[in-house]
Design an enzyme around this catalytic site. Structure first.
Site, mmCIF file in Angstrom:
data_model
loop_
_atom_site.group_PDB
_atom_site.id
_atom_site.type_symbol
_atom_site.label_atom_id
_atom_site.label_comp_id
_atom_site.label_asym_id
_atom_site.label_seq_id
_atom_site.Cartn_x
_atom_site.Cartn_y
_atom_site.Cartn_z
ATOM 1 N NE ARG A 101 -90.761 16.507 -23.728
ATOM 2 C CZ ARG A 101 -92.007 16.106 -23.469
ATOM 3 N NH1 ARG A 101 -92.630 16.507 -22.382
ATOM 4 N NH2 ARG A 101 -92.630 15.294 -24.299
ATOM 5 C CG HIS A 128 -94.341 15.749 -29.291
ATOM 6 N ND1 HIS A 128 -93.266 14.902 -29.040
ATOM 7 C CD2 HIS A 128 -95.178 15.616 -28.229
ATOM 8 C CE1 HIS A 128 -93.475 14.302 -27.878
ATOM 9 N NE2 HIS A 128 -94.611 14.703 -27.364
ATOM 10 C CD GLN A 131 -98.054 12.079 -28.437
ATOM 11 O OE1 GLN A 131 -97.448 12.217 -27.387
ATOM 12 N NE2 GLN A 131 -98.991 11.159 -28.600
ATOM 13 C CG ASP A 217 -101.318 19.261 -27.515
ATOM 14 O OD1 ASP A 217 -101.203 18.915 -26.321
ATOM 15 O OD2 ASP A 217 -100.393 19.816 -28.146
ATOM 16 C CB CYS A 257 -100.507 14.060 -27.405
ATOM 17 S SG CYS A 257 -100.737 15.780 -26.929
ATOM 18 N NE ARG A 285 -94.525 9.324 -27.419
ATOM 19 C CZ ARG A 285 -94.281 10.425 -26.691
ATOM 20 N NH1 ARG A 285 -95.252 10.994 -26.009
ATOM 21 N NH2 ARG A 285 -93.081 10.984 -26.672
HETATM 22 N N1 CP Z 1 -97.462 13.330 -24.685
HETATM 23 C C1 CP Z 1 -96.306 13.577 -24.067
HETATM 24 O O1 CP Z 1 -95.263 13.853 -24.702
HETATM 25 O O2 CP Z 1 -96.367 13.477 -22.723
HETATM 26 P P1 CP Z 1 -95.253 13.926 -21.682
HETATM 27 O O3 CP Z 1 -95.180 15.441 -21.746
HETATM 28 O O4 CP Z 1 -95.740 13.437 -20.355
HETATM 29 O O5 CP Z 1 -93.944 13.319 -22.072
HETATM 30 N N1 NVA Z 2 -98.261 20.934 -26.991
HETATM 31 C C1 NVA Z 2 -97.940 20.328 -25.720
HETATM 32 C C2 NVA Z 2 -97.616 18.889 -25.878
HETATM 33 C C3 NVA Z 2 -97.405 18.148 -24.581
HETATM 34 C C4 NVA Z 2 -97.035 16.724 -24.795
HETATM 35 C C5 NVA Z 2 -96.776 21.072 -25.088
HETATM 36 O O1 NVA Z 2 -95.836 21.448 -25.801
HETATM 37 O O2 NVA Z 2 -96.818 21.304 -23.870
#
Ligand code: CP
Ligand code: NVA
Length: 298
Positions: A101, A128, A131, A217, A257, A285
């Site tokens: 990530r 993502h 997701q 989101d 999400c 997930r």
């Molecule tokens: N939706 C999602 O990816 O959540 P987190 O940021 O908590 O991993």
């Molecule tokens: N668009 C959001 C998704 C979080 C799971 C971010 O990147 O923070």
């Protein structure tokens, strides 16, 4: 050995394979399912916060017979400027797979290229994929095939989550409508690259009309905190609430999400009325990512 770096580069058949094999991982969680990671150690390199992704991957790796090694990017030399390609070449000799990530999509791609181990994008600024595969699995679990259905994304239409939806729409044959202020709509070059039946508009109601799924989101993605005030100002009306839901299909699903900011992208009443779906989505997930890892090592 395979990588999941984006939905743009994931083929339709691989997408369908992952979605289909998720069923066995979900059903077999307590009765026993394949354990393709026995004897393996997987690194999880995270440069951004996470609850769902971190926990579902750690638990998933464990339940597939492997060991997860969580590495906060700031605790390893990467955080002090060691190049990603050097980090990749070191880890590639020691671990069997990686979940990353981070900010730049190119970092995940370089890691995969230099490490030569299965590499999974656990969120970048661009995409993502885990997701959206989960969201589609959750939709199909509740409503059957997504092909031919209408998905309306409301909010920041240019961030990682809608972009992965865009690439999925073209491949799985559903209509995607994105309602966002003009400055937060996806670039037209990206839309042309993706193809498919995708419409962008500033008009929420026309996006939501007759939709099978309303999705949102956060307005302020990780890394965009400096723009928070301006984003909140521009996106103020792009909220999923009871009024918007009235124009959607009668049995429309509402998904998020997570994390959710009540009073911003969704109101409290709508969130709580659809909490069952939203937390099924969060749980899924775990099941979908097991299928992704099983596919990646095959
Ligand atoms: N939706 C999602 O990816 O959540 P987190 O940021 O908590 O991993
Ligand atoms: N668009 C959001 C998704 C979080 C799971 C971010 O990147 O923070």
């Amino acid at each position: 050995m395979k990588n999941l770096l984006s939905l743009e580069t994931l083929s339709r058949s691989d997408m369908e394979y992952i979605l289909t094999s998720t069923v066995a991982f979900k059903q077999g969680r307590h009765s026993g399912h394949p354990k393709p990671l026995v004897g393996q150690t997987w690194a999880m390199i995270f440069s951004k916060s996470s609850t769902r992704t971190r926990v579902s991957f750690e638990v998933g790796i464990h339940e597939l017979g492997g060991k997860a090694l969580f590495l906060n990017a700031n605790d390893i030399q990467l955080g002090r400027g060691e190049p990603i390609k050097d980090t990749a070449r070191v880890l590639g000799r020691m671990v069997h797979g990686a979940v990353i990530r981070t900010y730049a999509q190119n970092d995940v791609e370089q890691f995969a290229e230099y490490s030569r181990i299965p590499t999974i994008n656990a969120l970048t600024d661009d995409e993502h994929p885990c997701q959206i595969l989960t969201d589609i699995f959750t939709f199909q679990e509740k409503r059957g095939p997504i092909q031919g259905k209408v998905v309306a994304f409301i909010g920041d239409g240019a961030c990682n989550v809608p972009v992965s939806w865009i690439f999925a729409a073209a491949k799985l044959g559903f209509e995607l409508r994105i309602a966002a202020p003009r400055a937060f709509q996806p670039p037209s070059a990206l839309l042309s690259r993706a193809g498919g039946n995708i419409h962008c508009t500033e008009d929420l109601e026309s996006a939501a009309a007759g939709a099978d799924l309303l999705y949102t989101d956060v307005w302020v993605s990780m890394g965009k905190e400096a723009e928070a005030a301006e984003r909140i100002r521009q996106m103020e009306k792009y909220q999923i609430n009871g009024e918007l839901l009235r124009v959607a299909k009668n049995n429309a699903l509402v998904m998020h999400c997570l994390p959710a900011y009540r009073g911003k992208e969704i109101d409290e009443t709508t969130f709580e009325a659809h909490a069952q779906t939203i937390f099924d989505q969060a749980e899924n997930r775990l099941h979908v990512q097991k299928a992704i890892m099983g596919w990646a090592v095959s």
